[in-house]
Design an enzyme around this catalytic site. Structure first.
Site, PDB file in Angstrom:
ATOM      1  N   ALA A 148      28.740  11.200  11.372  1.00 49.31           N
ATOM      2  CA  ALA A 148      27.779  10.426  10.572  1.00 49.31           C
ATOM      3  C   ALA A 148      26.437  10.376  11.293  1.00 49.31           C
ATOM      4  O   ALA A 148      26.371  10.577  12.510  1.00 49.31           O
ATOM      5  CB  ALA A 148      28.289   8.997  10.363  1.00 49.31           C
TER       6      ALA A 148
ATOM      7  N   THR B 148      24.337   7.857  12.642  1.00 45.48           N
ATOM      8  CA  THR B 148      24.629   6.449  12.927  1.00 45.48           C
ATOM      9  C   THR B 148      23.417   5.654  13.424  1.00 45.48           C
ATOM     10  O   THR B 148      23.532   4.449  13.628  1.00 45.48           O
ATOM     11  CB  THR B 148      25.749   6.308  13.992  1.00 45.48           C
ATOM     12  OG1 THR B 148      25.329   7.024  15.158  1.00 45.48           O
ATOM     13  CG2 THR B 148      27.066   6.850  13.498  1.00 45.48           C
TER      14      THR B 148
ATOM     15  N   TYR C 169      20.515   3.133   6.087  1.00 43.72           N
ATOM     16  CA  TYR C 169      21.763   3.503   6.776  1.00 43.72           C
ATOM     17  C   TYR C 169      22.951   2.857   6.050  1.00 43.72           C
ATOM     18  O   TYR C 169      23.920   3.535   5.693  1.00 43.72           O
ATOM     19  CB  TYR C 169      21.702   3.049   8.233  1.00 43.72           C
ATOM     20  CG  TYR C 169      23.010   3.118   8.959  1.00 43.72           C
ATOM     21  CD1 TYR C 169      23.628   4.340   9.210  1.00 43.72           C
ATOM     22  CD2 TYR C 169      23.661   1.955   9.395  1.00 43.72           C
ATOM     23  CE1 TYR C 169      24.841   4.408   9.871  1.00 43.72           C
ATOM     24  CE2 TYR C 169      24.864   2.016  10.067  1.00 43.72           C
ATOM     25  CZ  TYR C 169      25.454   3.241  10.304  1.00 43.72           C
ATOM     26  OH  TYR C 169      26.658   3.302  10.950  1.00 43.72           O
TER      27      TYR C 169
HETATM   28  C1  LIG Z   1      26.985  -1.819  13.052  1.00 44.16           C
HETATM   29  C2  LIG Z   1      25.945  -0.898  13.554  1.00 44.16           C
HETATM   30  O1  LIG Z   1      25.670  -1.145  14.929  1.00 44.16           O
HETATM   31  C3  LIG Z   1      24.726  -0.307  15.516  1.00 44.16           C
HETATM   32  O2  LIG Z   1      23.456  -0.442  14.943  1.00 44.16           O
HETATM   33  P1  LIG Z   1      22.174  -1.238  15.510  1.00 44.16           P
HETATM   34  O3  LIG Z   1      22.221  -2.647  15.044  1.00 44.16           O
HETATM   35  O4  LIG Z   1      20.947  -0.467  15.159  1.00 44.16           O
HETATM   36  O5  LIG Z   1      22.358  -1.326  17.025  1.00 44.16           O
HETATM   37  P2  LIG Z   1      22.377  -0.268  18.168  1.00 44.16           P
HETATM   38  O6  LIG Z   1      23.282  -0.846  19.182  1.00 44.16           O
HETATM   39  O7  LIG Z   1      22.675   1.112  17.697  1.00 44.16           O
HETATM   40  O8  LIG Z   1      20.857  -0.341  18.674  1.00 44.16           O
HETATM   41  C4  LIG Z   1      19.837   0.523  18.320  1.00 44.16           C
HETATM   42  C5  LIG Z   1      18.902   0.673  19.496  1.00 44.16           C
HETATM   43  O9  LIG Z   1      18.361  -0.573  19.890  1.00 44.16           O
HETATM   44  C6  LIG Z   1      18.753  -0.905  21.209  1.00 44.16           C
HETATM   45  N1  LIG Z   1      19.142  -2.293  21.233  1.00 44.16           N
HETATM   46  C7  LIG Z   1      20.001  -2.915  20.429  1.00 44.16           C
HETATM   47  N2  LIG Z   1      20.077  -4.223  20.699  1.00 44.16           N
HETATM   48  C8  LIG Z   1      19.220  -4.416  21.735  1.00 44.16           C
HETATM   49  C9  LIG Z   1      18.871  -5.565  22.480  1.00 44.16           C
HETATM   50  O10 LIG Z   1      19.385  -6.683  22.275  1.00 44.16           O
HETATM   51  N3  LIG Z   1      17.946  -5.380  23.455  1.00 44.16           N
HETATM   52  C10 LIG Z   1      17.392  -4.175  23.744  1.00 44.16           C
HETATM   53  N4  LIG Z   1      16.494  -4.122  24.722  1.00 44.16           N
HETATM   54  N5  LIG Z   1      17.709  -3.059  23.071  1.00 44.16           N
HETATM   55  C11 LIG Z   1      18.620  -3.191  22.078  1.00 44.16           C
HETATM   56  C12 LIG Z   1      19.927  -0.005  21.529  1.00 44.16           C
HETATM   57  O11 LIG Z   1      20.030   0.270  22.891  1.00 44.16           O
HETATM   58  C13 LIG Z   1      19.614   1.236  20.716  1.00 44.16           C
HETATM   59  O12 LIG Z   1      18.727   2.086  21.412  1.00 44.16           O
HETATM   60  C14 LIG Z   1      25.156   1.134  15.354  1.00 44.16           C
HETATM   61  O13 LIG Z   1      26.396   1.332  15.993  1.00 44.16           O
HETATM   62  C15 LIG Z   1      25.270   1.480  13.892  1.00 44.16           C
HETATM   63  O14 LIG Z   1      25.743   2.790  13.725  1.00 44.16           O
HETATM   64  C16 LIG Z   1      26.168   0.519  13.217  1.00 44.16           C
HETATM   65  O15 LIG Z   1      26.953   0.847  12.330  1.00 44.16           O
END
Ligand SMILES: C[C@H]1O[C@H](OP(=O)(O)OP(=O)(O)OC[C@H]2O[C@@H](n3cnc4c(=O)[nH]c(N)nc43)[C@H](O)[C@@H]2O)[C@@H](O)[C@@H](O)C1=O
Length: 283
Positions: free
Chosen positions: A70, A72, A134
């Site tokens: 996918a 993602t 997404y």
């Molecule tokens: C359920 C859902 O959950 C996920 O989606 P997402 O919410 O976009 O979160 P992600 O973990 O992919 O974060 C996206 C970007 O952002 C940064 N990131 C995030 N949280 C903080 C954070 O709290 N601080 C910092 N500094 N960076 C962060 C993180 O390092 C990355 O570079 C996916 O698995 C997706 O495929 C899915 O299905």
């Protein structure tokens, strides 16, 4: 003996699926851009290519296709909606059709982002209402799996994290790596999530495949928390300094894609079916 085809074997989930203890049956993995080193056969596949999907599925002739390939990245899908549609929606249709032709069941990892902010927690029976592209594209993929024959299985995860290992590119590994290096991590404190522990994601998929369960299942920790709280928990678990974890609001991420403030799934159904997910909080 079950024969499995795992698409997206180079991804976080797919890679673990290939190594999973329960997948000692015949397993073939597919990858798109990054070849995979594994004890099982792996083959190149672009799920957007209908004929290639048909050829691979026909040759492998599996009992079950775990379709984890996918797009993602929530942000990449927002920027390139055609990529999201072709990979997550049409790619899934190709897999569902090809699986039907060989009588294989499809098991489809999906996401909490099929839901919006209309309730603090969503269960399997709730009506999806995605807020970003997404989530929309994954919901379109779900619709194909819902109409699959033989009947398919949709398994929704929230943010997939490893909490006891630091060898992957997931959120938990990243946080732990930063803390071990003595670096500060600034984590979101205004979005509630129900994290999916990576080992639960893999083991629950194995459980659902083994028991031939069909329909929709949520696989998450029963605990709601923010990423900030999760980061501090990871620090506590590994004897690292929780003061290195600092809270930030979601707006500081500069994300384009709208995201719900409550990205929480209820997974009581899975518990009723006999599978208990891990707790994250230690205190
Ligand atoms: C359920 C859902 O959950 C996920 O989606 P997402 O919410 O976009 O979160 P992600 O973990 O992919 O974060 C996206 C970007 O952002 C940064 N990131 C995030 N949280 C903080 C954070 O709290 N601080 C910092 N500094 N960076 C962060 C993180 O390092 C990355 O570079 C996916 O698995 C997706 O495929 C899915 O299905």
């Amino acid at each position: 003996m079950t024969s499995l085809l795992v698409t997206g074997a180079s991804g976080l989930l797919g890679r673990y699926l290939l190594d999973a203890e329960w997948s000692d049956d015949r397993v073939v993995g597919t990858y798109h851009t990054t070849p995979v080193e594994a004890d099982h056969e792996t083959v190149h596949l672009d799920v957007r290519d209908r004929e290639q999907v048909e050829r691979v599925v026909e040759r492998v002739d599996p009992d079950v296709v775990v379709h984890s390939a996918a797009a993602t990245s929530v942000e990449a899908c927002e920027e390139k909606p055609e990529l999201a549609h072709e990979t997550n929606a049409l790619g899934t249709k190709h897999v569902v059709d090809a699986a039907a032709a060989v009588g294989a069941r499809v098991v489809y990892p999906s996401t909490a982002y099929v839901f919006g902010d209309d309730a603090p927690v969503h269960i399997e029976d709730d009506e999806p209402a995605p807020m970003n592209r997404y989530g929309r594209s994954k919901l379109d993929g779900e619709r194909y799996v819902e109409s699959a024959s033989p009947a398919g299985t949709i398994v929704r995860f929230c943010v997939v994290v490893s909490i006891d290992r630091a060898d992957r590119s997931d959120f938990g590994s990243w946080v732990r790596g930063q803390l071990e290096a003595g670096e500060r991590v600034r984590l979101i404190d205004d979005q509630q999530i129900t994290p999916t522990v990576l080992t639960d994601a893999v083991d629950a998929l194995g459980y659902l495949i083994e028991h031939e369960e069909t329909g929709v299942f949520h696989v998450t920790s029963p605990e709601r928390m923010t990423r900030y709280e999760l980061g501090r928990e990871i620090a506590h678990r590994h004897g690292l300094d929780p003061e290195l974890v600092e809270p930030i609001p979601m707006t500081e991420m500069g994300w384009e894609a709208p995201r719900p403030r409550h990205l929480c799934l209820g997974s009581e159904k899975l518990r009723r079916y006999g599978y208990e997910t891990a707790r994250i909080r230690t205190e």
